[in-house]
Design a protein around this motif. Sequence first.
Motif, PDB file in Angstrom:
ATOM      1  N   VAL A  78     -14.899  -8.016 -13.196  1.00 41.73           N
ATOM      2  CA  VAL A  78     -13.898  -7.296 -13.381  1.00 41.73           C
ATOM      3  C   VAL A  78     -12.564  -7.690 -12.351  1.00 41.73           C
ATOM      4  O   VAL A  78     -13.092  -8.414 -11.183  1.00 41.73           O
ATOM      5  CB  VAL A  78     -13.904  -5.734 -12.721  1.00 41.73           C
ATOM      6  N   TRP A  79     -11.440  -7.878 -12.669  1.00 46.06           N
ATOM      7  CA  TRP A  79     -10.489  -8.229 -12.029  1.00 46.06           C
ATOM      8  C   TRP A  79      -9.418  -7.211 -11.632  1.00 46.06           C
ATOM      9  O   TRP A  79      -9.245  -6.267 -12.458  1.00 46.06           O
ATOM     10  CB  TRP A  79      -9.680  -9.334 -12.750  1.00 46.06           C
ATOM     11  N   LEU A  80      -8.680  -7.453 -10.675  1.00 48.49           N
ATOM     12  CA  LEU A  80      -7.549  -6.684 -10.340  1.00 48.49           C
ATOM     13  C   LEU A  80      -6.251  -7.509 -10.105  1.00 48.49           C
ATOM     14  O   LEU A  80      -6.223  -8.408  -9.137  1.00 48.49           O
ATOM     15  CB  LEU A  80      -7.619  -5.621  -9.392  1.00 48.49           C
ATOM     16  N   GLN A  81      -5.337  -7.538 -11.055  1.00 47.90           N
ATOM     17  CA  GLN A  81      -3.997  -8.274 -10.961  1.00 47.90           C
ATOM     18  C   GLN A  81      -2.989  -7.217 -10.215  1.00 47.90           C
ATOM     19  O   GLN A  81      -2.854  -6.118 -10.897  1.00 47.90           O
ATOM     20  CB  GLN A  81      -3.394  -8.381 -12.305  1.00 47.90           C
ATOM     21  N   MET A  82      -2.502  -7.710  -9.340  1.00 49.83           N
ATOM     22  CA  MET A  82      -1.659  -6.832  -8.350  1.00 49.83           C
ATOM     23  C   MET A  82      -0.324  -7.566  -8.210  1.00 49.83           C
ATOM     24  O   MET A  82      -0.404  -8.904  -7.783  1.00 49.83           O
ATOM     25  CB  MET A  82      -2.174  -6.804  -6.783  1.00 49.83           C
ATOM     26  N   ASN A  83       0.613  -6.876  -8.646  1.00 50.70           N
ATOM     27  CA  ASN A  83       2.169  -7.399  -8.751  1.00 50.70           C
ATOM     28  C   ASN A  83       2.951  -6.725  -7.834  1.00 50.70           C
ATOM     29  O   ASN A  83       2.569  -5.355  -7.771  1.00 50.70           O
ATOM     30  CB  ASN A  83       2.689  -7.737 -10.140  1.00 50.70           C
ATOM     31  N   SER A  84       4.314  -7.158  -7.369  1.00 50.81           N
ATOM     32  CA  SER A  84       5.203  -6.480  -6.862  1.00 50.81           C
ATOM     33  C   SER A  84       4.509  -5.620  -5.589  1.00 50.81           C
ATOM     34  O   SER A  84       4.597  -4.499  -5.252  1.00 50.81           O
ATOM     35  CB  SER A  84       6.072  -5.445  -7.614  1.00 50.81           C
ATOM     36  N   LEU A  85       3.665  -6.521  -4.902  1.00 48.32           N
ATOM     37  CA  LEU A  85       2.870  -5.972  -3.835  1.00 48.32           C
ATOM     38  C   LEU A  85       3.926  -5.196  -2.634  1.00 48.32           C
ATOM     39  O   LEU A  85       5.142  -5.908  -2.506  1.00 48.32           O
ATOM     40  CB  LEU A  85       2.161  -6.918  -3.066  1.00 48.32           C
ATOM     41  N   LYS A  86       3.546  -4.139  -1.861  1.00 47.11           N
ATOM     42  CA  LYS A  86       4.214  -3.496  -0.999  1.00 47.11           C
ATOM     43  C   LYS A  86       3.469  -3.592   0.455  1.00 47.11           C
ATOM     44  O   LYS A  86       2.107  -3.362   0.019  1.00 47.11           O
ATOM     45  CB  LYS A  86       4.515  -2.098  -1.595  1.00 47.11           C
TER      46      LYS A  86
END
Length: 120
Positions: A78-86
């Motif tokens: 399983v993957w988690l693509q995280m964009n626009s991180l805060k």
Amino acid sequence: QVQLVEPGGGLVQAGGSLRLSCAASGSIVSIHDMGWYRQAPGKQRELVATIASGGSTNYADSVKGRFTISRDNAMKTVWLQMNSLKPEDTAVYYCNAELTDYYSRRRDYWGQGTQVTVSS
């Protein structure tokens, strides 16, 4: 014996992206739901996203539109693509899998956790 291994994590600037992965191995017959949870210092562990074996997904409101969960059943990953991180995404991220093992036991397994730090 079942293991969930999560390499990855790290330090990223706000607005940046990061991709987490988690691979399951061991005496696995089938994997049901997989997901990601996170725990920030002083806070309870919270759900980030889950994905069923058929591909249906569920996201926390705080990450909708920014994070994408995906999986490959053959690779047991399983993957988690995280964009626009805060900065508020900073936490230890844990992989979770509900699976059935060779002994017909259906239970939850957790990865060891990986630190994600987002600097402002």
